[in-house]
Design a protein around this motif. Structure first.
Motif, PDB file in Angstrom:
ATOM      1  N   SER A  37      -5.266   6.502  -2.716  1.00 45.26           N
ATOM      2  CA  SER A  37      -4.348   5.549  -1.856  1.00 45.26           C
ATOM      3  C   SER A  37      -4.837   4.294  -2.224  1.00 45.26           C
ATOM      4  CB  SER A  37      -4.851   5.642  -0.443  1.00 45.26           C
ATOM      5  OG  SER A  37      -4.594   6.863   0.202  1.00 45.26           O
ATOM      6  N   GLY A  41      -2.023   1.660  -4.132  1.00 45.99           N
ATOM      7  CA  GLY A  41      -1.990   0.319  -3.866  1.00 45.99           C
ATOM      8  C   GLY A  41      -2.009  -0.780  -4.959  1.00 45.99           C
ATOM      9  N   SER A  44       0.838  -0.833  -7.307  1.00 42.24           N
ATOM     10  CA  SER A  44       1.763  -1.660  -6.762  1.00 42.24           C
ATOM     11  C   SER A  44       1.778  -2.709  -6.825  1.00 42.24           C
ATOM     12  CB  SER A  44       2.071  -0.978  -5.198  1.00 42.24           C
ATOM     13  OG  SER A  44       2.300   0.528  -5.123  1.00 42.24           O
ATOM     14  N   GLY A  45       0.372  -3.502  -6.691  1.00 40.75           N
ATOM     15  CA  GLY A  45       0.118  -4.627  -6.864  1.00 40.75           C
ATOM     16  C   GLY A  45       0.347  -5.228  -8.277  1.00 40.75           C
ATOM     17  N   PRO A  74       6.138  -4.205  -1.681  1.00 38.59           N
ATOM     18  CA  PRO A  74       5.249  -4.027  -0.535  1.00 38.59           C
ATOM     19  C   PRO A  74       5.882  -3.494   0.532  1.00 38.59           C
ATOM     20  CG  PRO A  74       5.853  -6.678  -0.840  1.00 38.59           C
ATOM     21  CD  PRO A  74       6.161  -5.652  -2.083  1.00 38.59           C
ATOM     22  N   VAL A  78       4.458  -0.049   2.010  1.00 44.33           N
ATOM     23  CA  VAL A  78       4.059   0.281   3.492  1.00 44.33           C
ATOM     24  C   VAL A  78       4.863   1.428   3.930  1.00 44.33           C
ATOM     25  CG1 VAL A  78       4.089  -0.785   5.661  1.00 44.33           C
ATOM     26  CG2 VAL A  78       3.281  -2.208   3.765  1.00 44.33           C
ATOM     27  N   ILE A  89      -2.913   4.015   4.941  1.00 44.96           N
ATOM     28  CA  ILE A  89      -2.302   2.600   4.775  1.00 44.96           C
ATOM     29  C   ILE A  89      -3.393   1.599   4.592  1.00 44.96           C
ATOM     30  CG2 ILE A  89      -2.500   2.250   7.508  1.00 44.96           C
ATOM     31  CD1 ILE A  89       0.668   1.163   6.793  1.00 44.96           C
ATOM     32  N   VAL A  90      -4.607   1.353   5.175  1.00 39.31           N
ATOM     33  CA  VAL A  90      -5.431   0.466   4.885  1.00 39.31           C
ATOM     34  C   VAL A  90      -5.893   0.562   3.366  1.00 39.31           C
ATOM     35  CG1 VAL A  90      -7.744  -0.463   5.654  1.00 39.31           C
ATOM     36  CG2 VAL A  90      -6.248   0.573   7.326  1.00 39.31           C
ATOM     37  N   VAL A  92      -4.214   1.333   0.817  1.00 33.60           N
ATOM     38  CA  VAL A  92      -3.104   1.239   0.169  1.00 33.60           C
ATOM     39  C   VAL A  92      -2.967  -0.019   0.116  1.00 33.60           C
ATOM     40  CG1 VAL A  92      -0.838   1.145   0.186  1.00 33.60           C
ATOM     41  CG2 VAL A  92      -1.853   3.294   0.608  1.00 33.60           C
ATOM     42  N   LEU A  93      -2.966  -1.006   1.203  1.00 34.31           N
ATOM     43  CA  LEU A  93      -2.909  -2.465   1.559  1.00 34.31           C
ATOM     44  C   LEU A  93      -4.113  -2.998   0.791  1.00 34.31           C
ATOM     45  CD1 LEU A  93      -1.685  -2.513   5.097  1.00 34.31           C
ATOM     46  CD2 LEU A  93      -0.264  -2.713   3.008  1.00 34.31           C
ATOM     47  N   PHE A  96      -3.255  -3.134  -2.929  1.00 33.19           N
ATOM     48  CA  PHE A  96      -1.987  -3.748  -3.230  1.00 33.19           C
ATOM     49  C   PHE A  96      -2.615  -5.387  -3.210  1.00 33.19           C
ATOM     50  CE2 PHE A  96       1.160  -6.954  -1.890  1.00 33.19           C
ATOM     51  CZ  PHE A  96       2.294  -6.421  -2.859  1.00 33.19           C
ATOM     52  N   LEU A  97      -3.485  -5.749  -2.512  1.00 34.93           N
ATOM     53  CA  LEU A  97      -3.944  -7.021  -2.545  1.00 34.93           C
ATOM     54  C   LEU A  97      -5.152  -7.444  -3.448  1.00 34.93           C
ATOM     55  CD1 LEU A  97      -4.029  -7.758   1.330  1.00 34.93           C
ATOM     56  CD2 LEU A  97      -2.508  -8.588  -0.448  1.00 34.93           C
TER      57      LEU A  97
END
Length: 118
Positions: A37, A41, A44-45, A74, A78, A89-90, A92-93, A96-97
């Motif tokens: 995950s 992310g 994706s970032g 993003p 999500v 989700i955590v 992944v985010l 991304f960051l």
């Protein structure tokens, strides 16, 4: 524009290195599912950063505003994390960051500039 292209490649490389370290640590500490995950992310970032850089590069040539296509990254990320049970989700985010610390690293560590005598 050459300096801007070098900055872009340095940012992407720093993001890739941070992502590799984070994915490895996550796999060792939390397991493979959160690591996957996080990796999704992070990629994706990097895609978001690349689309944003391309949009910013076009500002001077033929437009005056930043495009909105990169904002889909993003949103889709999500939505995918919320719909797919395999993605957490955590992580992944957080993945991304990961481009944000890479930006800070590039701002704090100056690039090696070759000085030309004369």
């Amino acid at each position: 524009m050459d300096d801007y292209a070098r900055l872009q490649s340095r940012l992407l490389m720093a993001t890739l290195i941070l992502a590799a370290v984070a994915v490895l640590l996550t796999a060792l500490l939390l397991g493979i599912s959160p690591a996957i995950s996080l990796m999704i992310g992070a990629f994706s970032g990097m895609l978001y950063l690349k689309l944003l850089a391309r949009s910013v590069a076009r500002i001077g040539s033929n437009s005056r505003n930043v495009g909105k296509a990169q904002l889909l990254v993003p949103v889709v990320l999500v939505l995918a994390a919320a719909r797919l049970p395999a993605l957490d989700i955590v992580p992944v985010l957080i993945g991304f960051l990961l481009y944000k610390p890479a930006i800070l690293i590039q701002a704090l560590i100056p690039a090696r500039v070759s000085s030309i005598p004369g």
